[in-house]
Design a protein around this motif. Structure first.
Motif, PDB file in Angstrom:
ATOM      1  N   ILE A  69       0.858  -1.182   0.000  1.00  0.00           N
ATOM      2  CA  ILE A  69       0.000   0.000   0.000  1.00  0.00           C
ATOM      3  C   ILE A  69       0.894   1.232   0.000  1.00  0.00           C
ATOM      4  N   THR A  70       0.556   2.213  -0.814  1.00  0.00           N
ATOM      5  CA  THR A  70       1.301   3.466  -0.732  1.00  0.00           C
ATOM      6  C   THR A  70       0.514   4.434   0.132  1.00  0.00           C
ATOM      7  N   PHE A  71       1.202   5.041   1.071  1.00  0.00           N
ATOM      8  CA  PHE A  71       0.524   5.906   2.023  1.00  0.00           C
ATOM      9  C   PHE A  71       0.105   7.216   1.366  1.00  0.00           C
ATOM     10  N   GLY A  72       0.979   7.784   0.539  1.00  0.00           N
ATOM     11  CA  GLY A  72       0.630   8.996  -0.201  1.00  0.00           C
ATOM     12  C   GLY A  72       0.766  10.254   0.627  1.00  0.00           C
ATOM     13  N   ALA A  73       0.537  11.391  -0.050  1.00  0.00           N
ATOM     14  CA  ALA A  73       0.684  12.686   0.607  1.00  0.00           C
ATOM     15  C   ALA A  73      -0.486  12.950   1.539  1.00  0.00           C
ATOM     16  N   ILE A  74      -0.239  13.808   2.519  1.00  0.00           N
ATOM     17  CA  ILE A  74      -1.318  14.208   3.424  1.00  0.00           C
ATOM     18  C   ILE A  74      -1.660  15.669   3.143  1.00  0.00           C
ATOM     19  N   PRO A  75      -2.916  15.974   2.841  1.00  0.00           N
ATOM     20  CA  PRO A  75      -3.306  17.360   2.588  1.00  0.00           C
ATOM     21  C   PRO A  75      -3.450  18.117   3.914  1.00  0.00           C
ATOM     22  N   TRP A  76      -2.308  18.577   4.469  1.00  0.00           N
ATOM     23  CA  TRP A  76      -2.323  19.189   5.810  1.00  0.00           C
ATOM     24  C   TRP A  76      -3.275  20.363   5.897  1.00  0.00           C
ATOM     25  N   ARG A  77      -3.277  21.169   4.802  1.00  0.00           N
ATOM     26  CA  ARG A  77      -4.135  22.346   4.810  1.00  0.00           C
ATOM     27  C   ARG A  77      -5.604  21.942   4.972  1.00  0.00           C
ATOM     28  N   ALA A  78      -6.033  20.908   4.217  1.00  0.00           N
ATOM     29  CA  ALA A  78      -7.423  20.461   4.288  1.00  0.00           C
ATOM     30  C   ALA A  78      -7.734  19.878   5.665  1.00  0.00           C
ATOM     31  N   VAL A  79      -6.796  19.068   6.199  1.00  0.00           N
ATOM     32  CA  VAL A  79      -7.011  18.476   7.515  1.00  0.00           C
ATOM     33  C   VAL A  79      -7.232  19.580   8.542  1.00  0.00           C
ATOM     34  N   ALA A  80      -6.323  20.588   8.536  1.00  0.00           N
ATOM     35  CA  ALA A  80      -6.421  21.664   9.516  1.00  0.00           C
ATOM     36  C   ALA A  80      -7.709  22.448   9.335  1.00  0.00           C
ATOM     37  N   ALA A  81      -8.014  22.829   8.082  1.00  0.00           N
ATOM     38  CA  ALA A  81      -9.191  23.674   7.841  1.00  0.00           C
ATOM     39  C   ALA A  81     -10.465  22.967   8.289  1.00  0.00           C
ATOM     40  N   ILE A  82     -10.583  21.675   7.957  1.00  0.00           N
ATOM     41  CA  ILE A  82     -11.834  20.976   8.262  1.00  0.00           C
ATOM     42  C   ILE A  82     -11.971  20.739   9.768  1.00  0.00           C
ATOM     43  N   VAL A  83     -10.879  20.351  10.425  1.00  0.00           N
ATOM     44  CA  VAL A  83     -10.955  20.135  11.869  1.00  0.00           C
ATOM     45  C   VAL A  83     -11.319  21.436  12.584  1.00  0.00           C
ATOM     46  N   VAL A  84     -10.635  22.534  12.200  1.00  0.00           N
ATOM     47  CA  VAL A  84     -10.925  23.816  12.847  1.00  0.00           C
ATOM     48  C   VAL A  84     -12.378  24.205  12.610  1.00  0.00           C
ATOM     49  N   ALA A  85     -12.856  24.019  11.372  1.00  0.00           N
ATOM     50  CA  ALA A  85     -14.231  24.406  11.043  1.00  0.00           C
ATOM     51  C   ALA A  85     -15.242  23.612  11.859  1.00  0.00           C
ATOM     52  N   VAL A  86     -15.056  22.300  11.944  1.00  0.00           N
ATOM     53  CA  VAL A  86     -16.021  21.452  12.646  1.00  0.00           C
ATOM     54  C   VAL A  86     -16.021  21.762  14.143  1.00  0.00           C
ATOM     55  N   VAL A  87     -14.811  21.884  14.718  1.00  0.00           N
ATOM     56  CA  VAL A  87     -14.730  22.175  16.151  1.00  0.00           C
ATOM     57  C   VAL A  87     -15.311  23.564  16.436  1.00  0.00           C
TER      58      VAL A  87
ATOM     59  N   TYR B 404     -25.580  17.961  15.061  1.00  0.00           N
ATOM     60  CA  TYR B 404     -25.866  18.768  16.250  1.00  0.00           C
ATOM     61  C   TYR B 404     -27.351  18.716  16.589  1.00  0.00           C
ATOM     62  N   SER B 405     -28.197  18.730  15.542  1.00  0.00           N
ATOM     63  CA  SER B 405     -29.638  18.805  15.769  1.00  0.00           C
ATOM     64  C   SER B 405     -30.197  17.536  16.408  1.00  0.00           C
ATOM     65  N   LEU B 406     -29.463  16.426  16.373  1.00  0.00           N
ATOM     66  CA  LEU B 406     -29.977  15.177  16.939  1.00  0.00           C
ATOM     67  C   LEU B 406     -30.208  15.313  18.435  1.00  0.00           C
ATOM     68  N   SER B 407     -29.214  15.860  19.145  1.00  0.00           N
ATOM     69  CA  SER B 407     -29.414  15.993  20.587  1.00  0.00           C
ATOM     70  C   SER B 407     -28.799  17.283  21.124  1.00  0.00           C
ATOM     71  N   PHE B 408     -28.497  18.242  20.233  1.00  0.00           N
ATOM     72  CA  PHE B 408     -27.934  19.534  20.637  1.00  0.00           C
ATOM     73  C   PHE B 408     -26.720  19.347  21.533  1.00  0.00           C
ATOM     74  N   ASN B 409     -25.861  18.417  21.114  1.00  0.00           N
ATOM     75  CA  ASN B 409     -24.691  18.073  21.904  1.00  0.00           C
ATOM     76  C   ASN B 409     -23.437  18.409  21.094  1.00  0.00           C
ATOM     77  N   ALA B 410     -22.643  19.372  21.582  1.00  0.00           N
ATOM     78  CA  ALA B 410     -21.453  19.805  20.851  1.00  0.00           C
ATOM     79  C   ALA B 410     -20.459  18.665  20.681  1.00  0.00           C
ATOM     80  N   PHE B 411     -20.456  17.704  21.621  1.00  0.00           N
ATOM     81  CA  PHE B 411     -19.517  16.595  21.532  1.00  0.00           C
ATOM     82  C   PHE B 411     -19.764  15.731  20.302  1.00  0.00           C
ATOM     83  N   ASP B 412     -21.033  15.622  19.895  1.00  0.00           N
ATOM     84  CA  ASP B 412     -21.334  14.866  18.684  1.00  0.00           C
ATOM     85  C   ASP B 412     -20.641  15.506  17.487  1.00  0.00           C
ATOM     86  N   VAL B 413     -20.536  16.847  17.505  1.00  0.00           N
ATOM     87  CA  VAL B 413     -19.881  17.560  16.402  1.00  0.00           C
ATOM     88  C   VAL B 413     -18.361  17.365  16.480  1.00  0.00           C
TER      89      VAL B 413
END
Lengths: 153, 501
Positions: A69-87, B404-413
């Motif tokens: 299996i080749t591991f390949g490159a990691i899109p660091w920018r995408a990883v950071a942007a998406i994690v920050v956005a979701v959190v 989030y809308s499932l149980s309004f729980n930030a941890f799920d996000v």
């Protein structure tokens, strides 16, 4: 005999060993009970140990006859942007409200792509915020305040 | 003929104008919401549940059933077109469905799903009407020992889902089971692995795991190399399957319908088990094993039929025992109770119009689903044929909002981000996410029944080997395990020997 080392195999196996081991060690702090009346720690301990053993087998196999299996490159920018956005979304949706949180989260996610321009990103974020508000708040009657307490409204 | 009288009563109820209308509205709304990425049937039904409370009980339940079918079909559409299943049974569809879409064969994949679902739905509705009482008796005979063995078998069978090594698939199952133990222990109420965070007491939400492992990880893989990335939503043309396709889907649909009807009755993950098992069966008996995972139409038609058949027959334990077989059925229990009806053996006698009306409406719902979706596929596709720069932020944002809308729980996000990264790393290391998901769903059932069986047998572990059904299931599981591990070993040996020469 030539050995075929497979770095991804070793990484995967090591991950399983570490996580399985962590769960197993964690279970020790709960009551184990007896097979007749198992405590909360019994089952996770058993599964954790099994998983660590499987992980070890994967590591050994990866060192001797690994999968190709080749591991390949990691899109660091995408990883950071998406994690920050979701959190960011999870943390601020209650505090900033639905509209500003959605806008910022969408904008941050858009930046995950290396080929996006600032104006496009802003336009996409605005459009998605409008769509999300119409679908979730107007359409599905989701009970999240549009503007949150942090804005002092 | 009791059955004909009952069905006549059912259809006279279901064909009332308002019932047909709201069944239609339910199917339409369910599909529209279910097609949104990251929102599975459970989330859709949960979000649309409050709308139905203002209607009469029969109408409300018929509409809810319609939402459920619509959401399921919408979810399959999303799974096929952009590889984002909203729930674990659609994850199976995504395996080959999305590969077909990548090869420009999204049309036949969607049609196979629709046709399979319709045929399975029709047959399973008849099964439900004919066999509800006797089948419920079979499920009643299952004790915890049988359940434990059955769940174990289901987990072992899921190894067939993984393309890589059986060892990695087993480890992924174990990992899923471990994540499933997070939260309060069912017997003692003791919190496990919660790190003193109250938000984790309810456990990790399935939607977070699914969205993270399948959604975020897939997006990250697509962003690895933006220049060579293939178009995500290809044009859907030639909706009608070719003669070759039609020939290839007959068997899988028939087998999937049978498997789904039988497994859907089991309280627990019957529909999940059904689609996974159907996929495994098709892969085993196919002459084109190498095509599975690379766009085999059998891998779409079989699991979709099994899933839909199980969706119908999962009403059997609900209507006869009051046992929810599935998260959506748990929501249905809630809906019954809101309307002052206790689901269980009494429904069939106390509310015959509701019982048979609901059954008849299932078939009507399936007809509406085909009538609505085959012509409207273009519209659902247009919803998905959006530039990737817009699509992936939309998936992430809507997934975050939906979760989030499932149980309004930030941890799920937060969990979406966690499982996205973990899934991405594991996938890059050659581990497939589907077995983890199944372990996560079935793990709690495995533990619950293991512990219950041992309590009942007073700690005697031989109970699993002395009860005939349980031991039979275990033997099948062991055989399956040996068969799936052995070829890898012998092949490896051959390769090693070949190198020596």
């Amino acid at each position: 005999m030539e050995r075929r080392r497979s770095v991804p195999d070793v990484i995967a196996g090591a991950l399983f060993v570490v996580i399985g081991g962590a769960f197993a060690v964690g279970s020790l702090s709960y009551s184990l009970g007896t097979p007749l009346r198992m405590g909360p720690g019994y089952f996770p301990l058993a599964v954790g140990v099994i998983m660590a053993a499987l992980g070890l087998a994967i590591v050994v196999k990866g060192l001797v006859a690994g999968e190709d299996i080749t591991f390949g490159a990691i899109p660091w920018r995408a990883v950071a942007a998406i994690v920050v956005a979701v959190v960011f979304f999870g943390f601020t949706v209650r505090r900033l409200g639905f509209v500003p949180t959605s806008f910022v989260a969408a904008f941050l996610t858009t930046l995950a792509s290396t080929r996006v321009r600032l104006l496009t990103a802003l336009a996409v974020a605005a459009g998605l915020t409008l769509a999300a508000t119409l679908i979730f708040v107007v359409g599905l009657q989701l009970r999240i305040p549009l503007w949150g307490p942090w804005l002092g409204l | 003929m009791d059955l004909l009288d009952n069905l006549a009563l059912g259809f006279s109820t279901a064909f009332l104008v308002q019932n047909v209308l709201y069944c239609f509205v339910g199917v339409l709304l369910g599909t529209a919401v279910g097609v949104l990425p990251g929102i599975g049937p459970t989330a859709t039904v949960a979000m649309l549940l409050p709308i139905t409370f203002s209607f009469e009980p029969v109408t409300a339940l018929i509409m809810l059933a319609g939402i459920y079918y619509g959401a399921q079909y919408g979810g399959s559409t999303t799974a096929i077109l952009i590889n984002l299943p909203g729930e674990s049974s659609a994850a199976v569809t995504a395996l080959d469905g999305h590969e077909m879409a990548r090869q420009g064969r999204a049309g036949p994949a969607l049609a196979a799903a629709a046709i399979g679902s319709f045929i399975a739905g029709t047959v399973a509705t008849v099964v439900l009407a004919v066999a509800a009482p006797p089948l419920a008796e079979v499920a009643l005979k299952f004790g915890p020992a049988e359940y434990f063995s059955l769940v174990l078998l289901g987990l072992v069978v899921s190894i067939a889902l993984a393309r890589g090594s059986a060892l990695k698939a087993l480890a992924m199952i174990a990992l899923g089971i471990l994540f499933g133990t997070v939260g309060q222990d069912i017997y003692t109420g003791a919190p496990r692995f919660v790190f003193d965070q109250r938000e984790l007491y309810g456990g990790i939400d399935f939607v977070s795991v699914a969205v993270g492992m399948f959604g975020v990880a897939e997006i990250l893989r697509n962003l690895e190399n933006e220049h060579t990335r293939t178009a995500i939503v290809s044009k859907v043309k030639n909706l009608w399957p070719t003669a070759e396709d039609r020939r290839r889907i007959i068997g899988p649909i028939a087998r999937g319908t049978g498997l789904g009807s039988a497994l859907g009755v089991l309280p627990g993950g019957g529909h999940v088990l059904a689609s996974f098992t159907s996929y495994a069966v098709e892969k085993r008996i196919s002459k084109r094993k190498q095509e599975f995972g690379r766009g085999a139409i059998e891998g779409v038609a079989g699991p979709e039929s099994a899933n839909n058949a199980a969706a119908q027959t999962s009403f059997i334990p609900l209507l006869t025992l009051g046992l929810p077989a599935h998260p959506v059925m748990a929501l249905m229990v809630g809906a019954f109770i809101v309307h002052g009806i206790t689901p269980g053996p009494n429904v069939i006698n106390d509310e015959p119009a509701l019982f048979w009306g609901l059954i008849a409406s299932m078939w009507i719902g399936n007809v509406l689903l085909v009538l609505l979706n085959l012509p409207l596929i273009g519209m659902w596709v247009r919803m998905l044929r959006i530039p990737y720069a817009v699509l992936f932020p939309m998936i992430i944002l809507f997934a975050a909002i939906g979760t989030y809308s499932l149980s309004f729980n930030a941890f799920d996000v937060y969990a979406i981000a966690f499982f996205g990264i973990l899934g991405y790393v594991l996938i890059k290391c050659g581990c497939e996410p589907a077995p983890l998901l199944l372990g996560f769903v079935l793990g709690p059932l495995l533990e619950e029944n293991l512990r219950r069986a041992l309590i009942i047998s007073r700690g005697d572990a031989t109970v699993f080997f002395t009860r005939p059904i349980s031991v039979a299931l275990l033997i099948v599981a062991v055989l399956f395990l040996v068969v799936s591990v052995l070829p890898t070993i012998s092949r490896r040996r051959e390769e090693v020997f070949a190198e020596d020469d």
